[in-house]
Design an enzyme around this catalytic site. Structure first.
Site, mmCIF file in Angstrom:
data_model
loop_
_atom_site.group_PDB
_atom_site.id
_atom_site.type_symbol
_atom_site.label_atom_id
_atom_site.label_comp_id
_atom_site.label_asym_id
_atom_site.label_seq_id
_atom_site.Cartn_x
_atom_site.Cartn_y
_atom_site.Cartn_z
ATOM 1 N N CYS A 1 30.072 32.274 37.172
ATOM 2 C CA CYS A 1 31.453 32.022 37.576
ATOM 3 C C CYS A 1 31.506 31.357 38.960
ATOM 4 C CB CYS A 1 32.272 33.307 37.513
ATOM 5 S SG CYS A 1 34.048 33.002 37.432
ATOM 6 N N PHE B 1 38.781 27.127 38.755
ATOM 7 C CA PHE B 1 38.143 25.898 39.209
ATOM 8 C C PHE B 1 36.981 25.572 38.275
ATOM 9 C CE2 PHE B 1 40.343 27.588 42.828
ATOM 10 C CZ PHE B 1 40.777 26.484 43.549
ATOM 11 N N HIS C 1 31.626 34.673 31.539
ATOM 12 C CA HIS C 1 31.135 36.016 31.878
ATOM 13 C C HIS C 1 30.373 36.638 30.706
ATOM 14 C CE1 HIS C 1 33.048 36.921 35.820
ATOM 15 N NE2 HIS C 1 33.827 35.911 35.448
ATOM 16 N N GLU D 1 28.739 39.285 30.697
ATOM 17 C CA GLU D 1 28.737 40.752 30.782
ATOM 18 C C GLU D 1 30.035 41.370 30.281
ATOM 19 O OE1 GLU D 1 31.576 39.830 33.728
ATOM 20 O OE2 GLU D 1 29.697 38.829 33.226
#
Length: 379
Positions: A268, A313, A353, A355
């Site tokens: 990220c 972004f 992500h 996770e």
């Protein structure tokens, strides 16, 4: 009988005003209004430091039906600036629940509103992009609240990492409790020393890294490359976090100072910081990617993963014209960059992500993939 709640108001910078009821703390809070398409995981969203500076609109029609469990926190407290739902469930029904969502919001100081048309809010954000807004339980004049929204600082140029990063170094030892259901998170063999740079690291990232065989040390965002190299770790992880990656020049310098010296994984914001360290740029997305249903293609295998995302972004793809860095993952909704890897150095990153909890498990292999990079590097 339904409990009567005090009135609340949401005002956006474009002049839109929505009237509803308070389901959180009394007061007023402002930030960039975004929408999240996840059907569950509201606690993880509320406590994700990446949402610092933002008010989150949940697109699911009812939120809160399974309450709040302390096991599901991603940080020590909520970081969102405000919370918007169509309906707060009057019942929290789950054996793991410690308290109701509205009680949690009130106790932790999150201003929240229910009873507004979240479809209308989401459509407005889809058409105009993320808008600055204010949620208030105290304001009585809508025009004044709109003016307050217009005076809020834009997300571009804001460094919010320094507000969420930890202040001192810490060893992290907790692993995921679900390895028996997630074989991707098991490991055998060598334990590797990993330094995690905390730009707003979610706890489940740290749990998963521990579960695949890393001894994790978490350091503040302002730690220098020299300080990290002096610890002689096997690798470095650059975490998720809030704000504009272009504003975090200290983070660019740190990442650049590690290239060619240690294996690096970024997720990220860490991915975006690596983009700057490679000599590229980032840009603001119109309304960002927030949710648990985003399709991403691994350009090396053509395999499509359903991913969880939270970012506003993206890395400018012009970076890959230089040839040193490979574009590895692509967002199938808008074509934006979702992953990259250096062609010669053991450095890789993804925008989404892996996770996610709760969320899709399609991308959990990335933690094992990074461990495999270290196996090759250290033999």
């Amino acid at each position: 009988m339904r409990r009567v709640r005090p009135p609340a108001m949401l005002a956006l910078e474009d002049g839109s005003v929505f009237h509803g009821e308070s389901v959180g703390a009394d007061g007023e809070s402002g930030g960039e209004v975004v929408f999240n398409t996840s059907l569950s995981g509201y606690q993880e969203i509320l406590t994700d430091p990446s949402y610092k500076g933002q008010i989150v609109t949940m697109t699911a029609t009812q939120i809160g039906n399974y309450g709040i469990s302390r096991q599901d926190d991603e940080a020590e407290k909520p970081w969102v600036e405000g919370f918007i739902v169509r309906e707060m469930s009057p019942i929290a029904s789950n054996f793991r629940s410690d308290e109701a969502l509205d009680h949690f919001l009130a106790r932790t100081g999150v201003v929240a509103i229910e009873g507004i048309d979240t479809r209308a809010v989401t459509r407005k954000l889809r058409e105009k992009g993320a808008l600055r807004g204010v949620v208030s339980t105290t304001a009585t004049d809508a025009a004044t609240l709109v003016d307050r929204a217009r005076t809020l600082p834009p997300m571009e140029g804001r460094d919010l990492v320094l507000e969420v990063t930890r202040r001192r170094e810490q060893r992290w030892t907790q692993s995921t409790s679900k390895v028996e259901f997630l074989p991707e998170l098991g490991h055998t063999g060598r334990i590797y020393d990993l330094v995690v740079v905390d730009y707003g690291a979610k706890w489940n990232i740290l749990r998963n890294l521990t579960s695949v065989g890393f001894k994790v040390t978490v350091v503040p965002a302002t730690t220098t490359a020299d300080t990290i190299l002096a610890k002689k770790p096997h690798a470095v992880f650059l975490s998720n976090g809030p704000g504009d990656p272009a504003a975090m020049t200290y983070a660019h310098k740190l990442a650049a100072g590690l290239l060619g010296k240690l294996p690096v994984l970024g997720i990220c914001l860490g991915h975006q910081i690596l983009g700057h360290a490679f000599g590229g740029k980032t840009f603001k997305l119109a309304f960002g990617h927030h949710g648990g249903n985003h399709p991403v293609m691994d350009l090396r295998t053509r395999k499509v993963e359903i991913t969880a995302q939270n970012h506003g972004f993206a890395v400018d793809p012009e970076l890959f014209e230089r040839g040193e860095v490979e574009w590895t993952h692509k967002n199938l909704n808008d074509g934006s960059v979702e992953g990259m890897a250096h062609r010669k150095l053991p450095v890789m990153s993804v925008q989404y992500h892996p996770e996610a909890a709760p969320g899709p498990h399609d991308s959990l292999y990335l933690f094992r993939e990074f461990r495999a990079v270290l196996d090759r590097a250290y033999g």
